[in-house]
Scaffold this motif. Structure first.
Motif, PDB file in Angstrom:
ATOM      1  N   GLU A 174       2.597 -53.243 -44.481  1.00  0.00           N
ATOM      2  CA  GLU A 174       2.760 -52.009 -44.549  1.00  0.00           C
ATOM      3  C   GLU A 174       2.627 -51.245 -43.620  1.00  0.00           C
ATOM      4  N   PHE A 175       1.406 -51.306 -42.799  1.00  0.00           N
ATOM      5  CA  PHE A 175       1.014 -50.767 -41.488  1.00  0.00           C
ATOM      6  C   PHE A 175       1.704 -51.127 -40.421  1.00  0.00           C
ATOM      7  N   TRP A 176       2.122 -51.996 -40.169  1.00  0.00           N
ATOM      8  CA  TRP A 176       4.232 -52.466 -39.253  1.00  0.00           C
ATOM      9  C   TRP A 176       5.113 -51.135 -39.419  1.00  0.00           C
ATOM     10  N   ARG A 177       5.127 -51.297 -40.830  1.00  0.00           N
ATOM     11  CA  ARG A 177       6.569 -50.947 -41.636  1.00  0.00           C
ATOM     12  C   ARG A 177       6.804 -48.883 -40.856  1.00  0.00           C
ATOM     13  N   ARG A 178       4.884 -48.038 -40.984  1.00  0.00           N
ATOM     14  CA  ARG A 178       4.718 -47.246 -40.921  1.00  0.00           C
ATOM     15  C   ARG A 178       4.946 -46.670 -39.709  1.00  0.00           C
ATOM     16  N   LYS A 179       3.925 -47.609 -38.565  1.00  0.00           N
ATOM     17  CA  LYS A 179       4.574 -47.551 -37.317  1.00  0.00           C
ATOM     18  C   LYS A 179       6.251 -47.710 -36.514  1.00  0.00           C
ATOM     19  N   MET A 180       6.640 -48.277 -37.564  1.00  0.00           N
ATOM     20  CA  MET A 180       7.903 -48.190 -37.044  1.00  0.00           C
ATOM     21  C   MET A 180       8.715 -47.571 -37.742  1.00  0.00           C
ATOM     22  N   VAL A 208      22.108 -45.071 -36.459  1.00  0.00           N
ATOM     23  CA  VAL A 208      20.606 -46.355 -36.840  1.00  0.00           C
ATOM     24  C   VAL A 208      19.879 -45.344 -37.843  1.00  0.00           C
ATOM     25  N   THR A 209      19.874 -45.685 -38.865  1.00  0.00           N
ATOM     26  CA  THR A 209      18.918 -45.237 -40.544  1.00  0.00           C
ATOM     27  C   THR A 209      17.880 -45.740 -40.196  1.00  0.00           C
ATOM     28  N   THR A 210      16.743 -44.851 -40.671  1.00  0.00           N
ATOM     29  CA  THR A 210      15.144 -45.466 -40.936  1.00  0.00           C
ATOM     30  C   THR A 210      15.257 -47.371 -41.264  1.00  0.00           C
ATOM     31  N   GLU A 211      15.744 -46.555 -42.933  1.00  0.00           N
ATOM     32  CA  GLU A 211      16.315 -48.569 -43.257  1.00  0.00           C
ATOM     33  C   GLU A 211      16.501 -49.638 -42.241  1.00  0.00           C
ATOM     34  N   GLN A 212      17.461 -49.812 -40.863  1.00  0.00           N
ATOM     35  CA  GLN A 212      18.381 -50.156 -40.234  1.00  0.00           C
ATOM     36  C   GLN A 212      17.671 -50.241 -39.571  1.00  0.00           C
ATOM     37  N   TYR A 213      16.990 -49.512 -39.007  1.00  0.00           N
ATOM     38  CA  TYR A 213      15.862 -50.147 -37.467  1.00  0.00           C
ATOM     39  C   TYR A 213      14.940 -50.859 -37.963  1.00  0.00           C
ATOM     40  N   LEU A 214      13.774 -50.246 -39.424  1.00  0.00           N
ATOM     41  CA  LEU A 214      12.825 -51.339 -39.906  1.00  0.00           C
ATOM     42  C   LEU A 214      13.608 -52.917 -39.567  1.00  0.00           C
ATOM     43  N   GLU A 215      14.599 -52.803 -40.142  1.00  0.00           N
ATOM     44  CA  GLU A 215      15.630 -54.209 -40.374  1.00  0.00           C
ATOM     45  C   GLU A 215      15.649 -54.895 -39.105  1.00  0.00           C
ATOM     46  N   ASN A 216      16.331 -53.742 -38.396  1.00  0.00           N
ATOM     47  CA  ASN A 216      16.633 -54.130 -37.043  1.00  0.00           C
ATOM     48  C   ASN A 216      14.898 -54.898 -36.039  1.00  0.00           C
ATOM     49  N   MET A 217      13.761 -54.389 -36.098  1.00  0.00           N
ATOM     50  CA  MET A 217      13.150 -54.612 -35.924  1.00  0.00           C
ATOM     51  C   MET A 217      12.253 -55.617 -36.551  1.00  0.00           C
ATOM     52  N   HIS A 218      12.434 -55.444 -37.875  1.00  0.00           N
ATOM     53  CA  HIS A 218      11.751 -56.850 -37.534  1.00  0.00           C
ATOM     54  C   HIS A 218      12.159 -58.292 -37.517  1.00  0.00           C
ATOM     55  N   HIS A 219      13.759 -58.345 -37.112  1.00  0.00           N
ATOM     56  CA  HIS A 219      14.727 -59.221 -36.182  1.00  0.00           C
ATOM     57  C   HIS A 219      13.630 -59.422 -35.107  1.00  0.00           C
ATOM     58  N   VAL A 220      13.992 -58.592 -34.281  1.00  0.00           N
ATOM     59  CA  VAL A 220      13.395 -57.846 -32.804  1.00  0.00           C
ATOM     60  C   VAL A 220      11.843 -59.015 -32.896  1.00  0.00           C
ATOM     61  N   VAL A 221      11.223 -58.626 -33.779  1.00  0.00           N
ATOM     62  CA  VAL A 221       9.908 -59.242 -32.918  1.00  0.00           C
ATOM     63  C   VAL A 221       9.938 -60.727 -33.836  1.00  0.00           C
ATOM     64  N   ASN A 222      10.087 -61.029 -34.201  1.00  0.00           N
ATOM     65  CA  ASN A 222      10.639 -62.121 -34.950  1.00  0.00           C
ATOM     66  C   ASN A 222      11.280 -63.478 -33.649  1.00  0.00           C
ATOM     67  N   GLY A 282       1.991 -41.844 -29.802  1.00  0.00           N
ATOM     68  CA  GLY A 282       1.107 -40.248 -31.392  1.00  0.00           C
ATOM     69  C   GLY A 282       0.754 -40.623 -32.451  1.00  0.00           C
ATOM     70  N   PRO A 283       0.444 -39.941 -33.069  1.00  0.00           N
ATOM     71  CA  PRO A 283      -0.164 -40.038 -34.188  1.00  0.00           C
ATOM     72  C   PRO A 283       0.823 -40.655 -35.420  1.00  0.00           C
ATOM     73  N   LEU A 284       0.377 -41.625 -36.428  1.00  0.00           N
ATOM     74  CA  LEU A 284       1.707 -42.118 -37.271  1.00  0.00           C
ATOM     75  C   LEU A 284       1.378 -40.800 -38.499  1.00  0.00           C
ATOM     76  N   ILE A 285       2.824 -41.268 -39.048  1.00  0.00           N
ATOM     77  CA  ILE A 285       3.548 -40.687 -39.980  1.00  0.00           C
ATOM     78  C   ILE A 285       1.678 -40.892 -41.107  1.00  0.00           C
ATOM     79  N   SER A 286       2.577 -39.842 -42.273  1.00  0.00           N
ATOM     80  CA  SER A 286       1.265 -40.035 -43.795  1.00  0.00           C
ATOM     81  C   SER A 286       2.289 -41.710 -44.009  1.00  0.00           C
ATOM     82  N   PRO A 287       1.199 -42.073 -44.444  1.00  0.00           N
ATOM     83  CA  PRO A 287       2.123 -43.652 -45.741  1.00  0.00           C
ATOM     84  C   PRO A 287       2.718 -43.271 -46.802  1.00  0.00           C
TER      85      PRO A 287
END
Length: 291
Positions: free
Chosen positions: A116-122, A184-198, A286-291
């Motif tokens: 969840e911490f990684w998703r918060r950063k994305m 690119v929506t937030t969820e699309q970005y999360l899904e794309n970055m999950h693929h990128v980092v792996n 910069g500072p992370l958004i709230s959980p």
């Protein structure tokens, strides 16, 4: 007379048959003498020194079809093939067992980007590069980003062109055609970055624009930036001065008051790859958004 002749012939044939079977059982053909001296030549072939017929019967009973075939020079093909096939199956079974064992022993590569911490950063970064604040990221946002850094006046024409091209390559590699309606929506970005980092190939070039960002804020081309230049970097991202000062204190790991080009690129990239909540790269953008 004729009767006696017939009896003599039968006896001779019987003796010959018995001697042949006995010789086949021991692997010696008629007319040859065994080295141990237990057999000797006679008119009908071979005769044992021990006249006991039970010994010859036992030898004959122990004798196999395979041995007869070998003594006569005729291989028992069917049995040989059966045995060979059995050995092959046993060998395949052993190989499969070894392969299964190796597969079980091979360590599984850990999948990145599940915390969840990684998703918060994305989500934080997606909101950061949504520069026109319309809730989605498009190539228009990348163009605005490039314009802000170019307008600092620290890049020569060739560097400006390289910077803009690097942003375009990053966009097309991750999200396809660069046009205003590819959003690119937030969820699309999360899904794309999950693929990128792996994916090793994508992971290695996902943020090739970072050196260009450093060049844009390194005003005097010293190879390092001070806190004042880091403030400029944050201003281009739409962040405040105080946020820049607080982040700089953390990313300046050795506390020498500057961040080198190597440190800048390394920390900027590790933000996307590291899931350790104590890692200094977490405040690079910069500072992370709230959980």
């Amino acid at each position: 007379m004729a009767s006696l002749l017939r009896m003599s012939i039968r006896a001779s044939v019987g003796a010959l048959e018995r001697s042949f079977v006995s010789s086949a059982a021991t692997g010696i053909l008629p007319g040859l003498q065994k080295d141990s001296g237990t057999l000797k030549p006679c008119r009908h072939g071979l005769q044992e020194d021990t006249p006991s017929w039970s010994v010859r019967c036992q030898a004959t009973a122990r004798y196999s079809k395979h041995a007869v075939g070998q003594a006569l020079g005729q291989p028992v093909v069917q049995q040989d093939l059966k045995r060979a096939r059995q050995r092959e199956l046993e060998s395949d079974s052993d190989s499969d067992s070894d392969s299964d064992t190796e597969t079980r022993r091979k360590p599984q590569r850990k999948v990145k980007g599940n915390s969840e911490f990684w998703r918060r950063k994305m989500r934080t970064f997606h909101g950061l590069i949504d520069l026109n604040r319309d809730g989605v990221v498009s190539f228009d946002d990348f163009l605005i980003l490039a314009e802000r850094f170019v307008n600092l006046g620290h890049l020569n024409p060739r560097q400006q062109e390289e910077f803009q091209e690097a942003l375009k390559v990053v966009w097309e590699d991750q999200w396809g055609l660069a046009h205003p309606y590819n959003m690119v929506t937030t969820e699309q970005y999360l899904e794309n970055m999950h693929h990128v980092v792996n994916d090793r190939s994508l992971r290695s070039k996902a943020h090739e624009f970072l050196p260009h960002l450093f060049q844009a804020v390194d005003k005097d081309k010293k190879g390092y930036i001070t806190v004042q230049e880091f403030i400029i970097f944050f201003e281009c991202l739409g962040l405040g001065e105080q946020d820049a000062i607080e982040s700089f204190k953390i990313v300046d790991i050795n506390g020498d008051g500057v961040v080198s080009a190597e440190e800048f690129v390394k920390l900027g990239r590790e933000y996307f790859l590291v899931e350790d909540e104590a890692h200094p790269s977490k405040v690079f953008w910069g500072p992370l958004i709230s959980p």
